[in-house]
Write an enzyme that holds these catalytic residues in place. Structure first.
Site, PDB file in Angstrom:
ATOM      1  N   ASN A   9    -106.530  76.415   5.275  1.00 52.28           N
ATOM      2  CA  ASN A   9    -105.744  77.235   6.190  1.00 52.28           C
ATOM      3  C   ASN A   9    -104.456  76.478   6.537  1.00 52.28           C
ATOM      4  O   ASN A   9    -104.482  75.455   7.220  1.00 52.28           O
ATOM      5  CB  ASN A   9    -106.599  77.511   7.443  1.00 52.28           C
ATOM      6  CG  ASN A   9    -105.860  78.334   8.481  1.00 52.28           C
ATOM      7  OD1 ASN A   9    -104.675  78.154   8.709  1.00 52.28           O
ATOM      8  ND2 ASN A   9    -106.581  79.237   9.112  1.00 52.28           N
ATOM      9  N   LYS A  12    -103.736  75.840  10.304  1.00 53.98           N
ATOM     10  CA  LYS A  12    -104.525  74.765  10.916  1.00 53.98           C
ATOM     11  C   LYS A  12    -104.049  73.396  10.422  1.00 53.98           C
ATOM     12  O   LYS A  12    -103.932  72.454  11.198  1.00 53.98           O
ATOM     13  CB  LYS A  12    -105.992  74.901  10.515  1.00 53.98           C
ATOM     14  CG  LYS A  12    -106.722  76.008  11.212  1.00 53.98           C
ATOM     15  CD  LYS A  12    -108.167  75.922  10.775  1.00 53.98           C
ATOM     16  CE  LYS A  12    -108.988  77.032  11.343  1.00 53.98           C
ATOM     17  NZ  LYS A  12    -110.360  76.968  10.802  1.00 53.98           N
ATOM     18  N   ASP A  67    -114.119  74.263  13.136  1.00 54.79           N
ATOM     19  CA  ASP A  67    -114.482  75.662  13.180  1.00 54.79           C
ATOM     20  C   ASP A  67    -114.021  76.144  14.531  1.00 54.79           C
ATOM     21  O   ASP A  67    -114.142  75.439  15.539  1.00 54.79           O
ATOM     22  CB  ASP A  67    -115.990  75.859  12.995  1.00 54.79           C
ATOM     23  CG  ASP A  67    -116.283  77.268  12.496  1.00 54.79           C
ATOM     24  OD1 ASP A  67    -115.503  77.788  11.667  1.00 54.79           O
ATOM     25  OD2 ASP A  67    -117.275  77.864  12.935  1.00 54.79           O
ATOM     26  N   TYR A 150    -105.148  85.383  15.912  1.00 56.21           N
ATOM     27  CA  TYR A 150    -105.026  86.238  17.092  1.00 56.21           C
ATOM     28  C   TYR A 150    -103.919  85.772  18.035  1.00 56.21           C
ATOM     29  O   TYR A 150    -103.788  86.286  19.151  1.00 56.21           O
ATOM     30  CB  TYR A 150    -106.371  86.271  17.844  1.00 56.21           C
ATOM     31  CG  TYR A 150    -107.503  86.812  16.992  1.00 56.21           C
ATOM     32  CD1 TYR A 150    -107.747  88.183  16.915  1.00 56.21           C
ATOM     33  CD2 TYR A 150    -108.303  85.957  16.236  1.00 56.21           C
ATOM     34  CE1 TYR A 150    -108.766  88.683  16.117  1.00 56.21           C
ATOM     35  CE2 TYR A 150    -109.326  86.450  15.436  1.00 56.21           C
ATOM     36  CZ  TYR A 150    -109.553  87.803  15.371  1.00 56.21           C
ATOM     37  OH  TYR A 150    -110.556  88.296  14.584  1.00 56.21           O
ATOM     38  N   LYS A 171     -97.604  74.698  21.219  1.00 61.31           N
ATOM     39  CA  LYS A 171     -99.010  75.041  20.915  1.00 61.31           C
ATOM     40  C   LYS A 171     -99.811  73.765  20.687  1.00 61.31           C
ATOM     41  O   LYS A 171    -100.972  73.668  21.070  1.00 61.31           O
ATOM     42  CB  LYS A 171     -99.082  75.962  19.690  1.00 61.31           C
ATOM     43  CG  LYS A 171    -100.504  76.463  19.430  1.00 61.31           C
ATOM     44  CD  LYS A 171    -100.623  77.452  18.289  1.00 61.31           C
ATOM     45  CE  LYS A 171    -102.103  77.773  18.042  1.00 61.31           C
ATOM     46  NZ  LYS A 171    -102.331  78.572  16.840  1.00 61.31           N
TER      47      LYS A 171
HETATM   48  P1  IMP Z   1    -112.531  79.424  10.948  1.00 63.31           P
HETATM   49  O1  IMP Z   1    -112.450  78.356  11.979  1.00 63.31           O
HETATM   50  O2  IMP Z   1    -111.696  79.139   9.747  1.00 63.31           O
HETATM   51  O3  IMP Z   1    -113.911  79.869  10.657  1.00 63.31           O
HETATM   52  O4  IMP Z   1    -111.825  80.721  11.523  1.00 63.31           O
HETATM   53  C1  IMP Z   1    -111.414  80.804  12.806  1.00 63.31           C
HETATM   54  C2  IMP Z   1    -110.722  82.126  13.040  1.00 63.31           C
HETATM   55  O5  IMP Z   1    -110.541  82.198  14.460  1.00 63.31           O
HETATM   56  C3  IMP Z   1    -109.329  82.213  12.407  1.00 63.31           C
HETATM   57  O6  IMP Z   1    -109.335  82.831  11.177  1.00 63.31           O
HETATM   58  C4  IMP Z   1    -108.589  83.041  13.448  1.00 63.31           C
HETATM   59  O7  IMP Z   1    -108.887  84.400  13.255  1.00 63.31           O
HETATM   60  C5  IMP Z   1    -109.239  82.597  14.749  1.00 63.31           C
HETATM   61  N1  IMP Z   1    -108.491  81.426  15.291  1.00 63.31           N
HETATM   62  C6  IMP Z   1    -108.897  80.135  15.345  1.00 63.31           C
HETATM   63  N2  IMP Z   1    -107.944  79.349  15.872  1.00 63.31           N
HETATM   64  C7  IMP Z   1    -106.904  80.159  16.137  1.00 63.31           C
HETATM   65  C8  IMP Z   1    -105.600  79.923  16.667  1.00 63.31           C
HETATM   66  O8  IMP Z   1    -105.173  78.803  16.993  1.00 63.31           O
HETATM   67  N3  IMP Z   1    -104.847  81.023  16.800  1.00 63.31           N
HETATM   68  C9  IMP Z   1    -105.247  82.258  16.456  1.00 63.31           C
HETATM   69  N4  IMP Z   1    -106.422  82.531  15.931  1.00 63.31           N
HETATM   70  C10 IMP Z   1    -107.264  81.481  15.777  1.00 63.31           C
END
Ligand code: IMP
Length: 193
Positions: A9, A12, A67, A150, A171
């Site tokens: 990602n 991230k 996560d 989001y 942020k």
């Molecule tokens: P994972 O951690 O990759 O399983 O996915 C986490 C999901 O939560 C992301 O795809 C976003 O939809 C949401 N998310 C996590 N962190 C953020 C952030 O900092 N901003 C906006 N959405 C987030």
């Protein structure tokens, strides 16, 4: 010293890179292909652990996996651990699905939290956790173009702006991931030592 951040990602990775000083940060794209990890656990801790361990074992490097998710009070904590898969399609599709699910939620009841769990795994299978949370409110329409996921509907009340209206630096100071990174810093110092 090298640290593998077990994510593809870009959003991230940008946030994590900006915060981990004194270490060479590699992403999954910088190392030999490794098996995809299915996020089969029903907690942030469980999934972060799976991803960090798989990366550390396959690469032989200390590995950091996160996560994270959005936990909305009025939806009983949904989309939570399922945030990335809340609706098919793009981030914008998922934001749209969230706004529809919250159409009838009143202005005073739109509280939510972004939560992040970081798991740091060593190649021999030891795992430590660090956690962070950021509270806010879900707006009724998207605002801003920065960030990902989001962010455009997540209002940071103290600033009167959405996460998508903050600079990366802003942020990076207050997000759930920033707070989890603050908590993981002492664990990373062990790697640098
Ligand atoms: P994972 O951690 O990759 O399983 O996915 C986490 C999901 O939560 C992301 O795809 C976003 O939809 C949401 N998310 C996590 N962190 C953020 C952030 O900092 N901003 C906006 N959405 C987030």
């Amino acid at each position: 010293m090298r640290l593998l951040v077990a994510t593809r990602n870009a959003g991230k990775l940008r946030e994590l890179r900006g915060r981990v000083g004194g270490l060479e940060v590699l992403s999954l794209d910088d190392v030999a292909p490794m098996p995809e990890v299915d996020e089969t656990e029903d907690t942030l801790e469980g999934n972060a652990r799976l991803k960090a361990l798989a990366a550390a074992r396959a690469s032989g490097l200390w590995s950091l996996a996160d996560d994270s998710g959005l936990f909305v009070d009025a939806l009983g904590g949904a989309p939570g651990v399922h945030s990335a898969r809340y609706a098919p399609g793009t981030d914008a599709d998922r934001v749209h699905a969230l706004l529809r699910a919250m159409e009838h939620v009143s202005d005073g009841a739109r509280g939510a939290a972004f939560r992040c769990v970081l798991a740091l795994a060593t190649p021999d299978g030891e795992v430590r956790f660090a956690r962070g949370e950021c509270r806010g409110e879900i707006l009724r329409a998207a605002r801003g173009t920065q960030g990902f996921g989001y962010d455009p509907v997540f209002l940071v009340p103290a600033l009167g702006r959405t996460m998508a209206e903050l600079t990366l630096e802003e942020k990076g100071r207050l997000s759930h991931r920033a707070r989890a990174l603050d908590a993981v810093a002492p664990l990373l110092d062990a790697l640098k030592a």
